[in-house]
Design a protein around this motif. Structure first.
Motif, PDB file in Angstrom:
ATOM      1  N   GLU A 200       0.821  -1.205   0.000  1.00  0.00           N
ATOM      2  CA  GLU A 200       0.000   0.000   0.000  1.00  0.00           C
ATOM      3  C   GLU A 200       0.858   1.259   0.000  1.00  0.00           C
ATOM      4  N   SER A 201       0.227   2.368  -0.358  1.00  0.00           N
ATOM      5  CA  SER A 201       0.845   3.690  -0.282  1.00  0.00           C
ATOM      6  C   SER A 201      -0.097   4.581   0.501  1.00  0.00           C
ATOM      7  N   LEU A 202       0.323   4.988   1.688  1.00  0.00           N
ATOM      8  CA  LEU A 202      -0.560   5.729   2.583  1.00  0.00           C
ATOM      9  C   LEU A 202       0.115   6.975   3.127  1.00  0.00           C
ATOM     10  N   GLY A 203      -0.692   8.002   3.379  1.00  0.00           N
ATOM     11  CA  GLY A 203      -0.233   9.199   4.060  1.00  0.00           C
ATOM     12  C   GLY A 203      -1.370   9.767   4.882  1.00  0.00           C
ATOM     13  N   THR A 204      -1.074  10.743   5.730  1.00  0.00           N
ATOM     14  CA  THR A 204      -2.092  11.354   6.582  1.00  0.00           C
ATOM     15  C   THR A 204      -2.346  12.787   6.162  1.00  0.00           C
ATOM     16  N   PHE A 205      -3.593  13.085   5.890  1.00  0.00           N
ATOM     17  CA  PHE A 205      -4.053  14.430   5.569  1.00  0.00           C
ATOM     18  C   PHE A 205      -4.534  15.091   6.859  1.00  0.00           C
ATOM     19  N   ARG A 206      -4.252  16.395   7.023  1.00  0.00           N
ATOM     20  CA  ARG A 206      -4.696  17.118   8.211  1.00  0.00           C
ATOM     21  C   ARG A 206      -5.353  18.433   7.820  1.00  0.00           C
ATOM     22  N   ALA A 207      -6.468  18.720   8.475  1.00  0.00           N
ATOM     23  CA  ALA A 207      -7.152  20.004   8.333  1.00  0.00           C
ATOM     24  C   ALA A 207      -7.434  20.517   9.733  1.00  0.00           C
ATOM     25  N   GLU A 208      -6.756  21.592  10.134  1.00  0.00           N
ATOM     26  CA  GLU A 208      -6.952  22.158  11.468  1.00  0.00           C
ATOM     27  C   GLU A 208      -7.743  23.450  11.342  1.00  0.00           C
ATOM     28  N   LEU A 209      -8.887  23.497  11.999  1.00  0.00           N
ATOM     29  CA  LEU A 209      -9.742  24.669  11.957  1.00  0.00           C
ATOM     30  C   LEU A 209      -9.198  25.693  12.950  1.00  0.00           C
ATOM     31  N   ALA A 210      -8.785  26.852  12.422  1.00  0.00           N
ATOM     32  CA  ALA A 210      -8.158  27.888  13.242  1.00  0.00           C
ATOM     33  C   ALA A 210      -9.113  29.055  13.422  1.00  0.00           C
ATOM     34  N   GLY A 211      -9.379  29.400  14.675  1.00  0.00           N
ATOM     35  CA  GLY A 211     -10.265  30.509  14.980  1.00  0.00           C
ATOM     36  C   GLY A 211      -9.495  31.792  15.205  1.00  0.00           C
ATOM     37  N   GLU A 212     -10.077  32.681  15.986  1.00  0.00           N
ATOM     38  CA  GLU A 212      -9.467  33.986  16.250  1.00  0.00           C
ATOM     39  C   GLU A 212      -8.090  33.807  16.895  1.00  0.00           C
ATOM     40  N   GLY A 213      -7.119  34.520  16.360  1.00  0.00           N
ATOM     41  CA  GLY A 213      -5.778  34.439  16.904  1.00  0.00           C
ATOM     42  C   GLY A 213      -5.106  33.111  16.670  1.00  0.00           C
ATOM     43  N   GLY A 214      -5.609  32.328  15.724  1.00  0.00           N
ATOM     44  CA  GLY A 214      -4.995  31.039  15.422  1.00  0.00           C
ATOM     45  C   GLY A 214      -5.367  29.936  16.384  1.00  0.00           C
ATOM     46  N   ALA A 215      -6.340  30.179  17.272  1.00  0.00           N
ATOM     47  CA  ALA A 215      -6.742  29.144  18.235  1.00  0.00           C
ATOM     48  C   ALA A 215      -7.284  27.921  17.511  1.00  0.00           C
ATOM     49  N   SER A 216      -6.825  26.736  17.915  1.00  0.00           N
ATOM     50  CA  SER A 216      -7.257  25.494  17.289  1.00  0.00           C
ATOM     51  C   SER A 216      -8.657  25.120  17.780  1.00  0.00           C
ATOM     52  N   LEU A 217      -9.602  25.036  16.843  1.00  0.00           N
ATOM     53  CA  LEU A 217     -10.984  24.701  17.175  1.00  0.00           C
ATOM     54  C   LEU A 217     -11.296  23.234  16.917  1.00  0.00           C
ATOM     55  N   GLN A 218     -10.630  22.627  15.915  1.00  0.00           N
ATOM     56  CA  GLN A 218     -10.911  21.242  15.543  1.00  0.00           C
ATOM     57  C   GLN A 218      -9.769  20.730  14.671  1.00  0.00           C
ATOM     58  N   LEU A 219      -9.419  19.478  14.859  1.00  0.00           N
ATOM     59  CA  LEU A 219      -8.411  18.837  14.014  1.00  0.00           C
ATOM     60  C   LEU A 219      -9.040  17.642  13.318  1.00  0.00           C
ATOM     61  N   ILE A 220      -8.980  17.638  12.002  1.00  0.00           N
ATOM     62  CA  ILE A 220      -9.505  16.551  11.176  1.00  0.00           C
ATOM     63  C   ILE A 220      -8.336  15.837  10.525  1.00  0.00           C
ATOM     64  N   GLU A 221      -8.326  14.503  10.607  1.00  0.00           N
ATOM     65  CA  GLU A 221      -7.291  13.710   9.960  1.00  0.00           C
ATOM     66  C   GLU A 221      -7.937  12.593   9.148  1.00  0.00           C
ATOM     67  N   GLU A 222      -7.347  12.309   7.986  1.00  0.00           N
ATOM     68  CA  GLU A 222      -7.816  11.233   7.131  1.00  0.00           C
ATOM     69  C   GLU A 222      -6.616  10.508   6.534  1.00  0.00           C
ATOM     70  N   LYS A 223      -6.751   9.189   6.386  1.00  0.00           N
ATOM     71  CA  LYS A 223      -5.743   8.412   5.685  1.00  0.00           C
ATOM     72  C   LYS A 223      -6.003   8.504   4.176  1.00  0.00           C
ATOM     73  N   VAL A 224      -4.957   8.820   3.425  1.00  0.00           N
ATOM     74  CA  VAL A 224      -5.072   9.013   1.978  1.00  0.00           C
ATOM     75  C   VAL A 224      -4.231   7.959   1.267  1.00  0.00           C
ATOM     76  N   GLU A 225      -4.793   7.392   0.200  1.00  0.00           N
ATOM     77  CA  GLU A 225      -4.092   6.367  -0.567  1.00  0.00           C
ATOM     78  C   GLU A 225      -3.394   6.961  -1.780  1.00  0.00           C
ATOM     79  N   VAL A 226      -2.206   6.476  -2.059  1.00  0.00           N
ATOM     80  CA  VAL A 226      -1.440   6.711  -3.295  1.00  0.00           C
ATOM     81  C   VAL A 226      -0.904   8.135  -3.410  1.00  0.00           C
ATOM     82  N   ALA A 227      -1.759   9.156  -3.320  1.00  0.00           N
ATOM     83  CA  ALA A 227      -1.305  10.536  -3.517  1.00  0.00           C
ATOM     84  C   ALA A 227      -2.306  11.507  -2.911  1.00  0.00           C
ATOM     85  N   PHE A 228      -1.816  12.718  -2.588  1.00  0.00           N
ATOM     86  CA  PHE A 228      -2.667  13.769  -2.033  1.00  0.00           C
ATOM     87  C   PHE A 228      -3.165  14.699  -3.128  1.00  0.00           C
ATOM     88  N   SER A 229      -4.382  15.202  -2.951  1.00  0.00           N
ATOM     89  CA  SER A 229      -4.897  16.340  -3.711  1.00  0.00           C
ATOM     90  C   SER A 229      -5.477  17.330  -2.707  1.00  0.00           C
TER      91      SER A 229
END
Length: 237
Positions: free
Chosen positions: A85-114
């Motif tokens: 397999e070819s796997l990587g981790t995608f991350r999306a961090e929701l940043a609020g006022e002043g860069g405060a972290s509101l939510q972190l989303i992670e997904e396993k991605v196959e083969v390549a990222f878009s």
């Protein structure tokens, strides 16, 4: 001259005092620095334009929800290939006022990222997050994260196709190519915050591009199959 210098001393002291009062706190300075770092990232649309898709690693970018709203900071690790397999981790961090972290989303991605996109998938006038998990020759498999009334996102499931959006019948439609002359459209509704398949329709084309055949190959109990062919005739994106 000596008198003038002495007279100026209280004014200088007042200026220094005002500067000290107006100096930002450490918290304010950190908030400002975080905001500057966020705004220093290029948008994901620009990153995709500059670097393309199907990448072993994403260049960090920002995905904006709108003026005055939080933004996602998008990043990834590197795709690692093994014999199976070819796997990587995608991350999306929701940043609020002043860069405060509101939510972190992670997904396993196959083969390549878009790069991900924000689209109103469920018709509530709020942008939802589509994360590409795997792209074949034409169709892409996405993780769909729906935005709630609190501004946070919940994973609704996975949806695949080359075109995804609202169909004329008000349902979510995902259309994928199965051949040059055939496509399949899956219709969904949202039940309890999750994707719920309602029907699957297959269309074939004549040589002139007109619809030759439409078949409903699967439909949920209680739904009339006929309207789904009408909806798919005007939708595959």
């Amino acid at each position: 001259m000596k008198f003038q210098l002495l007279a100026a001393l209280p004014l200088l002291a007042l200026v220094a005092c005002n500067q000290q009062v107006e100096a930002p706190s450490e918290e304010d300075a950190a908030r400002l620095a975080a905001t500057e770092r966020l705004m220093g990232l290029e948008t994901c649309a620009d990153a995709e334009r500059d670097y393309g898709s199907q990448l072993t690693q994403l260049t960090p970018c920002r995905l904006e929800l709108g003026t005055g709203k939080p933004s996602f900071v998008i990043s990834s690790d590197t795709i690692i290939a093994s014999d199976t397999e070819s796997l990587g981790t995608f991350r999306a961090e929701l940043a609020g006022e002043g860069g405060a972290s509101l939510q972190l989303i992670e997904e396993k991605v196959e083969v390549a990222f878009s790069y991900p996109t924000l689209e109103d998938i469920d018709g509530d006038l709020q942008p939802d997050l589509l994360i590409p998990l795997y792209t074949a020759m034409v169709n892409t498999n996405y993780a769909l994260w729906l935005q709630g009334s609190d501004g946070l996102f919940t994973r609704a499931g996975e949806i695949a196709g080359y075109s995804i959006g609202m169909a004329p019948n008000g349902m979510i439609a995902a259309t994928g190519r199965s051949s040059a002359a055939e496509w399949e459209t899956q219709f969904y509704q949202i039940t309890g915050g999750k994707l719920d398949e309602v029907a699957v329709v297959v269309n074939r084309l004549n040589e002139d591009g007109s619809t030759e055949e439409c078949r409903v190959i699967r439909v949920a109990e209680g739904f009339n199959p006929a309207p789904f062919c009408e909806a798919s005739a005007s939708y595959p994106g």
